[in-house]
Design a protein around this motif. Structure first.
Motif, short mmCIF file in Angstrom:
data_model
loop_
_atom_site.label_atom_id
_atom_site.label_comp_id
_atom_site.label_asym_id
_atom_site.label_seq_id
_atom_site.Cartn_x
_atom_site.Cartn_y
_atom_site.Cartn_z
N TRP A 57 1.55 -8.51 -4.53
CA TRP A 57 2.76 -7.87 -5.05
C TRP A 57 3.77 -7.71 -3.91
O TRP A 57 3.42 -7.77 -2.72
CB TRP A 57 2.45 -6.49 -5.62
CG TRP A 57 1.77 -6.51 -6.96
CD1 TRP A 57 0.54 -7.00 -7.27
CD2 TRP A 57 2.30 -5.99 -8.19
NE1 TRP A 57 0.26 -6.83 -8.60
CE2 TRP A 57 1.33 -6.21 -9.19
CE3 TRP A 57 3.50 -5.36 -8.54
CZ2 TRP A 57 1.51 -5.82 -10.52
CZ3 TRP A 57 3.68 -4.97 -9.87
CH2 TRP A 57 2.70 -5.21 -10.84
N SER A 58 4.99 -7.48 -4.27
CA SER A 58 6.03 -7.20 -3.28
C SER A 58 5.93 -5.75 -2.82
O SER A 58 5.23 -4.92 -3.40
CB SER A 58 7.41 -7.44 -3.90
OG SER A 58 7.68 -6.50 -4.93
N GLY A 59 6.66 -5.47 -1.73
CA GLY A 59 6.87 -4.09 -1.32
C GLY A 59 5.66 -3.40 -0.75
O GLY A 59 4.69 -4.01 -0.30
N SER A 60 5.71 -2.08 -0.80
CA SER A 60 4.67 -1.24 -0.21
C SER A 60 4.70 0.13 -0.87
O SER A 60 5.60 0.45 -1.66
CB SER A 60 4.90 -1.10 1.30
OG SER A 60 6.25 -0.72 1.57
N GLN A 69 8.24 -2.49 -7.77
CA GLN A 69 7.88 -3.75 -7.13
C GLN A 69 7.36 -4.77 -8.14
O GLN A 69 7.08 -4.43 -9.30
CB GLN A 69 6.85 -3.50 -6.04
CG GLN A 69 7.36 -2.57 -4.95
CD GLN A 69 8.62 -3.09 -4.28
OE1 GLN A 69 8.70 -4.26 -3.90
NE2 GLN A 69 9.62 -2.22 -4.13
N MET A 70 7.23 -6.03 -7.71
CA MET A 70 6.95 -7.13 -8.61
C MET A 70 5.65 -7.85 -8.26
O MET A 70 5.29 -7.98 -7.09
CB MET A 70 8.10 -8.14 -8.57
CG MET A 70 9.42 -7.59 -9.03
SD MET A 70 10.66 -8.90 -9.17
CE MET A 70 12.05 -7.96 -9.81
N TYR A 71 5.01 -8.34 -9.30
CA TYR A 71 3.85 -9.21 -9.15
C TYR A 71 4.34 -10.59 -8.71
O TYR A 71 5.30 -11.12 -9.27
CB TYR A 71 3.10 -9.31 -10.47
CG TYR A 71 1.91 -10.23 -10.46
CD1 TYR A 71 0.86 -10.04 -9.56
CD2 TYR A 71 1.82 -11.27 -11.38
CE1 TYR A 71 -0.24 -10.88 -9.57
CE2 TYR A 71 0.71 -12.10 -11.40
CZ TYR A 71 -0.31 -11.90 -10.49
OH TYR A 71 -1.42 -12.74 -10.50
N GLN A 72 3.66 -11.17 -7.71
CA GLN A 72 4.16 -12.41 -7.12
C GLN A 72 3.08 -13.48 -7.05
O GLN A 72 1.89 -13.21 -7.21
CB GLN A 72 4.73 -12.12 -5.72
CG GLN A 72 5.90 -11.15 -5.76
CD GLN A 72 6.58 -10.98 -4.41
OE1 GLN A 72 5.93 -10.79 -3.40
NE2 GLN A 72 7.91 -11.03 -4.42
N THR A 101 4.37 0.75 -14.51
CA THR A 101 3.68 0.98 -13.25
C THR A 101 3.32 -0.38 -12.67
O THR A 101 3.66 -1.43 -13.22
CB THR A 101 2.45 1.88 -13.42
OG1 THR A 101 1.96 2.28 -12.14
CG2 THR A 101 1.33 1.17 -14.19
N GLY A 102 2.66 -0.36 -11.51
CA GLY A 102 2.31 -1.60 -10.84
C GLY A 102 1.18 -1.38 -9.87
O GLY A 102 0.43 -0.40 -9.96
N ILE A 103 1.09 -2.26 -8.90
CA ILE A 103 -0.02 -2.21 -7.96
C ILE A 103 -0.01 -0.95 -7.11
O ILE A 103 -1.06 -0.49 -6.65
CB ILE A 103 0.00 -3.47 -7.04
CG1 ILE A 103 -1.37 -3.66 -6.37
CG2 ILE A 103 1.10 -3.38 -6.01
CD1 ILE A 103 -2.44 -4.08 -7.31
N TRP A 104 1.19 -0.35 -6.93
CA TRP A 104 1.29 0.87 -6.13
C TRP A 104 1.13 2.12 -6.99
O TRP A 104 1.27 3.22 -6.49
CB TRP A 104 2.62 0.89 -5.37
CG TRP A 104 2.81 -0.37 -4.56
CD1 TRP A 104 3.73 -1.36 -4.76
CD2 TRP A 104 2.04 -0.78 -3.43
NE1 TRP A 104 3.58 -2.35 -3.83
CE2 TRP A 104 2.56 -2.03 -3.00
CE3 TRP A 104 0.96 -0.21 -2.73
CZ2 TRP A 104 2.02 -2.73 -1.90
CZ3 TRP A 104 0.43 -0.91 -1.65
CH2 TRP A 104 0.97 -2.14 -1.25
#
Length: 540
Positions: free
Chosen positions: A61-64, A108-111, A430-433
């Motif tokens: 994923w992007s970001g942190s 953030q985005m899934y990449q 939501t996402g990975i974070w």
């Protein structure tokens, strides 16, 4: 004359044909075929001469990690609610946009990990092309004839062995030749070729002001058989591996990241990839295939679906079957195929690590549609609807983990957004974070009721296996439901009597997700309060 034995044979043959029609997709032209082991995704395009295999790992994923909660919201919430009571929904929504949305506003985005390019010398006329997916075995096969030789590509993503496997074979010795290389759009990529291995590293991109922090490694290990077969690493220019004069070649791909959980990215992805490949080294293609098929079929094989007698349309290419305007009148089993494809995608994109996202697990770009996030105002629920009634409940295990981790972060969101110290809350994405704050815009995101809908899946999971002593109920479902209910009890407010004369206790804010309720000051708004036509709770 047909005997009873003949009729039984015909009956069982028709059942077998119907089952095949409901579990086989095939195309007479290039088309995306998705493979996945729950964590790793691969898209087989079936291209000639230059095949492209799009690769994914579900934690790239992007970001942190950051704290996105807007600290102004709790102070501004009374003003927001007053605008709602006064039916000034324009200023209510404007207040939420200005004071309550996350920072940054977008999640953030899934990449993608990138692509494996397989370039063959087959540049002439191709005949007898077939590009197929057998969902019963989760194996993709591409066959074609070039200059009198039949070539076959067979691929699968093994859950037990944790790898993607591609076999290149032909019906003539020494005919397999190709050049393989990696490419990726990700940050700070590196490429290397050494012996029989090809490796690519990269990092999730920075986005919305947050630095990329997911590091990943992709390694492909090549083996070739045949009297004159050669595997040669080429480090000149863009690193690649060249296979020539082989009877058969096998590519084994491993991908991993530094992700442990949303608040821990301390793992060594290279160490994990090296160990994964060491675990399968020495296994033959047939060994890995058998292990994979036994594992996949133990889940997928639980349900057969047949909706009618196969017709002349049933065994046409899938790209033609889905276009018949007559629908069920032309091809009844197309709907069985849809249902089985849903089960297949669930198994392939949601096992043991992350729940399937907006695109399951398959994504080829840095910035996919809607970020390919976990959208919990409908899409995540839709991903899960088949799991219980069609007997693949295990594919929901990653969803329970995701909800539990969102709840961890949602405790702070409840406090800082709504000034509520009991329980937890999340919003529409939501996402990975595991972000739990409202995002995008108040029209879409200022909706704290999404988790209640999401937790309905936990109730359904219990309803399908109602064991009051289960660890799932005791340790996961009930604690999450209880703490979310505590938040909602404190979130409810008494509507003014001039708004609701019966003194109802209502939710404010509330909305029907992404459905506007009208234009106020030429602005489409969705936020209001949770109106009732009959009493739910009242103050005495």
């Amino acid at each position: 004359m047909l005997t009873g034995k003949h009729l039984r044979c015909i009956f069982f043959l028709s059942l077998a044909l119907a089952a095949q029609a409901a579990t086989t997709m095939w195309f007479n032209s290039t088309n995306v075929i998705p493979l996945g082991n729950g964590r790793l995704g691969a898209q087989m395009l079936g291209q000639i001469p230059d095949e492209v295999v799009i690769l994914n790992e579900d934690r790239i994923w992007s970001g942190s990690l950051n704290d996105p909660n807007n600290k102004n919201c709790a102070v501004s919430l009374p003003a927001f609610r007053e605008f709602v009571w006064q039916d000034d929904l324009y200023h209510a929504q404007a207040t939420a946009d200005a004071e309550c949305m996350a920072t940054p506003l977008s999640q953030q985005m899934y990449q993608t990990a990138g692509n494996l390019s397989i370039v063959t010398p087959h540049t002439g006329v191709i005949t007898s092309y077939n590009h197929s997916l057998d969902m019963a075995t989760a194996v993709s096969t591409t066959t074609y004839v070039y200059e009198g030789v039949q070539y076959t590509r067979t691929a699968f993503a093994s859950h037990p062995d944790n790898v993607v496997v591609i076999q290149m074979s032909a019906n003539s010795t020494g005919s397999i030749a190709f050049n393989a290389s990696f490419v990726t759009p990700m940050s700070i990529p590196t490429f290397s070729a050494n012996g029989e291995n090809l490796t690519m590293t990269g990092q999730g991109t920075g986005m919305f002001g947050l630095q990329g922090s997911i590091n990943f490694v992709v390694t492909a290990e090549f083996t070739a058989t045949g009297t004159n077969a050669q595997v040669k690493a080429n480090s000149n220019g863009h690193p690649s591996v060249l296979i020539s004069n082989a009877d058969e070649a096998v590519i084994v791909l491993a991908i991993d990241t530094n992700y442990v959980r949303y608040d821990d990215i301390s793992a060594d992805p290279n160490e994990k990839v090296v160990q994964t490949l060491a675990n399968v080294r020495g296994k033959t293609f047939d060994d890995m295939l058998q292990t994979h098929v036994e594992d996949h079929s133990s889940l997928f094989g639980r349900v057969d679906i047949s909706l009618g007698v196969p017709s002349t349309a049933t065994f046409l290419p899938t790209n033609l079957r889905i276009k018949f305007p007559q629908g069920a009148d032309a091809d009844q089993d197309i709907f069985a195929l849809y249902a089985q494809y849903g089960r297949y995608l669930g198994i392939a994109s949601s096992r043991n690590t992350e729940a399937s996202n907006l695109q399951g697990i398959w994504n080829s770009v840095l910035s996919p549609a809607w970020g390919s996030k976990h959208t919990v105002n409908i899409n995540q629920q839709m991903n899960s609807w088949f799991a219980e009634p069609l007997n693949v409940a295990e594919t929901l295990d990653p969803l329970w983990t995701m909800i539990s981790e969102v709840a961890e972060r949602g405790v702070a969101t409840a406090q800082e957004t709504y000034n509520i110290s009991r329980g937890w809350v999340g919003h529409h994405n939501t996402g990975i974070w595991r972000d739990s704050s409202p995002i995008d815009a108040a029209f879409y995101g200022f909706w704290p009721l999404a988790p209640a809908w999401l937790l309905q899946h936990m109730y359904e999971h219990y309803a399908f296996n109602p064991d009051p002593e289960s660890s799932f109920l005791k340790n996961t479902a009930y604690p999450l439901m209880k703490s979310l209910s505590e938040f909602y009890m404190d979130f409810l407010v008494e509507a003014p009597l001039d708004v609701e004369p019966n003194g109802y206790i209502v939710s404010n804010p509330s909305m029907s997700p992404e459905h506007g309720i009208g234009n106020y000051n030429d602005t489409n708004v969705s936020l209001t309060y949770g109106k009732r036509t009959s009493p739910l709770l009242t103050f005495n």
